[in-house]
Design a protein around this motif. Structure first.
Motif, PDB file in Angstrom:
ATOM      1  N   GLY A 136       0.818  -1.197   0.000  1.00 52.56           N
ATOM      2  CA  GLY A 136       0.000   0.000   0.000  1.00 52.56           C
ATOM      3  C   GLY A 136       0.854   1.250   0.000  1.00 52.56           C
ATOM      4  O   GLY A 136       2.069   1.192   0.148  1.00 52.56           O
TER       5      GLY A 136
ATOM      6  N   PRO B 289       1.768   4.476   1.981  1.00 51.68           N
ATOM      7  CA  PRO B 289       1.618   5.002   3.338  1.00 51.68           C
ATOM      8  C   PRO B 289       1.087   6.432   3.389  1.00 51.68           C
ATOM      9  O   PRO B 289       0.695   6.903   4.447  1.00 51.68           O
TER      10      PRO B 289
ATOM     11  N   GLU C 243      -1.612   7.274   2.016  1.00 54.91           N
ATOM     12  CA  GLU C 243      -3.070   7.137   2.012  1.00 54.91           C
ATOM     13  C   GLU C 243      -3.487   6.107   3.058  1.00 54.91           C
ATOM     14  O   GLU C 243      -2.772   5.149   3.306  1.00 54.91           O
ATOM     15  N   GLU C 244      -4.653   6.315   3.645  1.00 47.63           N
ATOM     16  CA  GLU C 244      -5.154   5.319   4.592  1.00 47.63           C
ATOM     17  C   GLU C 244      -5.598   4.096   3.801  1.00 47.63           C
ATOM     18  O   GLU C 244      -6.378   4.198   2.857  1.00 47.63           O
ATOM     19  N   SER C 245      -5.107   2.956   4.211  1.00 51.52           N
ATOM     20  CA  SER C 245      -5.406   1.725   3.488  1.00 51.52           C
ATOM     21  C   SER C 245      -6.731   1.126   3.931  1.00 51.52           C
ATOM     22  O   SER C 245      -7.043   1.109   5.128  1.00 51.52           O
ATOM     23  N   PRO C 246      -7.500   0.597   2.991  1.00 54.11           N
ATOM     24  CA  PRO C 246      -8.707  -0.134   3.366  1.00 54.11           C
ATOM     25  C   PRO C 246      -8.366  -1.524   3.908  1.00 54.11           C
ATOM     26  O   PRO C 246      -9.218  -2.214   4.431  1.00 54.11           O
TER      27      PRO C 246
ATOM     28  N   PRO D 235      -6.903  -3.706   6.678  1.00 56.93           N
ATOM     29  CA  PRO D 235      -6.522  -3.572   8.091  1.00 56.93           C
ATOM     30  C   PRO D 235      -5.070  -3.967   8.365  1.00 56.93           C
ATOM     31  O   PRO D 235      -4.413  -3.374   9.215  1.00 56.93           O
TER      32      PRO D 235
ATOM     33  N   LEU E 204      -2.503  -3.298   6.793  1.00 57.97           N
ATOM     34  CA  LEU E 204      -1.566  -2.229   6.470  1.00 57.97           C
ATOM     35  C   LEU E 204      -1.721  -0.984   7.330  1.00 57.97           C
ATOM     36  O   LEU E 204      -0.885  -0.078   7.262  1.00 57.97           O
ATOM     37  N   ARG E 205      -2.733  -0.918   8.141  1.00 60.04           N
ATOM     38  CA  ARG E 205      -2.937   0.266   8.969  1.00 60.04           C
ATOM     39  C   ARG E 205      -1.838   0.347  10.028  1.00 60.04           C
ATOM     40  O   ARG E 205      -1.378  -0.655  10.551  1.00 60.04           O
ATOM     41  N   ASP E 206      -1.419   1.552  10.314  1.00 59.05           N
ATOM     42  CA  ASP E 206      -0.373   1.811  11.304  1.00 59.05           C
ATOM     43  C   ASP E 206       0.952   1.161  10.924  1.00 59.05           C
ATOM     44  O   ASP E 206       1.707   0.696  11.776  1.00 59.05           O
ATOM     45  N   ARG E 207       1.248   1.113   9.637  1.00 58.01           N
ATOM     46  CA  ARG E 207       2.523   0.588   9.142  1.00 58.01           C
ATOM     47  C   ARG E 207       3.191   1.715   8.345  1.00 58.01           C
ATOM     48  O   ARG E 207       3.100   1.778   7.126  1.00 58.01           O
TER      49      ARG E 207
END
Length: 75
Positions: A22, A24, A26-29, A31, A33-36
């Motif tokens: 993804g 970084p 952009e906020e990933s849809p 889960p 990848l979030r907070d990475r």
């Protein structure tokens, strides 16, 4: 975006491996990848097993040490 860590991960022979990529910025849809975030301004790979992740790596050679790689046939 550098593709080397992504391609290294794709060469993994780990059964059930999941490779997610993804941006970084952009906020990933996804889960997973979030907070990475970027690490030192570079894309990072996170190798996780049994719900525990190793420290992120930005170098494809370090990533290759964490995941077994397929032998690549060369013509």
């Amino acid at each position: 975006m550098t593709w080397a860590p992504y391609l290294t991960a794709l060469m993994s022979t780990a059964p059930g491996a999941v490779v997610a990529m993804g941006d970084p910025a952009e906020e990933s849809p996804v889960p997973l990848l979030r907070d990475r975030p970027l690490v030192g301004g570079l894309p990072a790979a996170y190798v996780c097993r049994y719900f525990t992740c190793d420290a992120p790596v930005t170098d494809p050679e370090q990533l290759a040490e964490q995941v077994p790689a397929k032998a690549v046939a060369r013509a």
